[in-house]
Enzyme design. Structure first.
Site, short mmCIF file in Angstrom:
data_model
loop_
_atom_site.label_atom_id
_atom_site.label_comp_id
_atom_site.label_asym_id
_atom_site.label_seq_id
_atom_site.Cartn_x
_atom_site.Cartn_y
_atom_site.Cartn_z
N ASP A 88 0.83 -1.21 0.00
CA ASP A 88 0.00 0.00 0.00
C ASP A 88 0.87 1.26 0.00
O ASP A 88 1.99 1.24 0.51
CB ASP A 88 -0.91 -0.02 1.24
CG ASP A 88 -2.10 0.91 1.09
OD1 ASP A 88 -2.31 1.45 -0.02
OD2 ASP A 88 -2.82 1.10 2.07
N ASN A 138 -10.60 -2.41 -6.28
CA ASN A 138 -9.78 -1.51 -7.10
C ASN A 138 -10.38 -1.23 -8.48
O ASN A 138 -10.00 -0.27 -9.14
CB ASN A 138 -8.35 -2.07 -7.28
CG ASN A 138 -7.49 -1.92 -6.05
OD1 ASN A 138 -6.56 -2.69 -5.84
ND2 ASN A 138 -7.77 -0.92 -5.21
#
Ligand code: FPP
EC number: 2.5.1.-
Length: 246
Positions: free
Chosen positions: A18, A66
């Site tokens: 991340d 996503n």
């Protein structure tokens, strides 16, 4: 010298990569530049994990959620993925790495699936580290898909409800055949699981670092592994029971 104990490596390391976007934004760069730099960190971590004797490495590369990012970013990520797999295939073959994919592959563009299939085929008989990419992956979706397949087996008379144990259920997950992760690392300071390997992380040690994924160094990775090695994993037992070595 790593200072790490080779006998106490996690057998299975899982990572939530991340902070690519924030890394780029902090430098006034486009988010995709962060993903490109992130792909370089992926190469470093794959090399390190395989060199350190970790048997399974699972990377969260693209979540079910996503897909809701801007179209341009999704397209750029898919293009990066294709380029990465093409480049990485040679190194996977050289390093005896077996490639693996989990997630809902039906959602992926067909040209991505073709490249994935090629890498899966070419590395299928490798006996070293298993590198799993989680693509279009969501833990709840995976569990729901497993439940649907089990229900079908029951309906077809091939499985009795009483036979559905934890071990049997695991075999219907995308991760069938992989041991559960021992250590989960998440970068960029977020302290969430974000729908990653929900079933499989039940007993994993969790390690969070503030470092954004593109900035993760070999030393920072080793620090996470050293932290893991210093922990006592009790699996619900007491320390005294663990120390009995019976
Ligand atoms: C999180 O950063 C990262 C991703 C959504 C994708 C991960 C992709 C890579 C590391 C590069 C490509 C992968 C491979 C396997 C080649 P973010 O965009 O969520 O960062 P932010 O939270 O700072 O916005």
């Amino acid at each position: 010298m790593t200072g790490l104990d080779p006998t106490k490596m996690p057998r299975h390391l899982a990572i939530i990569m991340d902070g690519n976007g924030r890394w780029a934004e902090q430098r006034m760069l486009k988010r995709i530049v962060g993903h490109q730099r992130g792909a370089e960190t992926v190469q470093m971590v794959v090399d390190q994990a395989s060199g350190l004797g970790i048997s399974y490495l699972t990377l969260f590369a693209f979540s079910s959620e996503n897909w809701s990012r801007p179209k341009l970013e999704v397209r750029a990520l898919m293009a990066l993925l294709k380029k990465y797999i093409r480049n990485e295939l040679r190194r996977m073959l050289k390093n005896n790495i077996r490639f693996n994919v989990i997630g809902n592959r039906a959602d992926l563009p067909s040209e991505v699936n073709e490249i994935l299939d090629d890498a899966l085929r070419q590395t299928a008989s490798n006996t070293g580290m298993v590198l799993t990419l989680a693509l279009s992956y969501g833990g709840r979706q995976e569990i729901a898909r497993a439940a649907a397949r089990i229900a079908q087996q029951v309906q077809d008379g091939k499985l009795q409800p009483s036979q559905i144990t934890e071990a049997v259920f695991s075999q219907y997950l995308d991760t069938a055949g992989l041991p559960d992760p021992d250590l989960l690392i998440r970068t960029s300071g977020e302290m969430r699981i974000s729908n990653f390997l929900l079933w499989q992380l039940a007993y994993a040690e969790l390690y969070f670092t503030d470092i954004n994924w593109p900035d993760l160094t070999i030393n920072a990775l080793h620090a996470a592994l050293a932290d893991f090695q210093a922990r006592e994993r009790r699996f619900g037992k007491t320390s005294a029971q663990l120390n009995q070595r019976s």
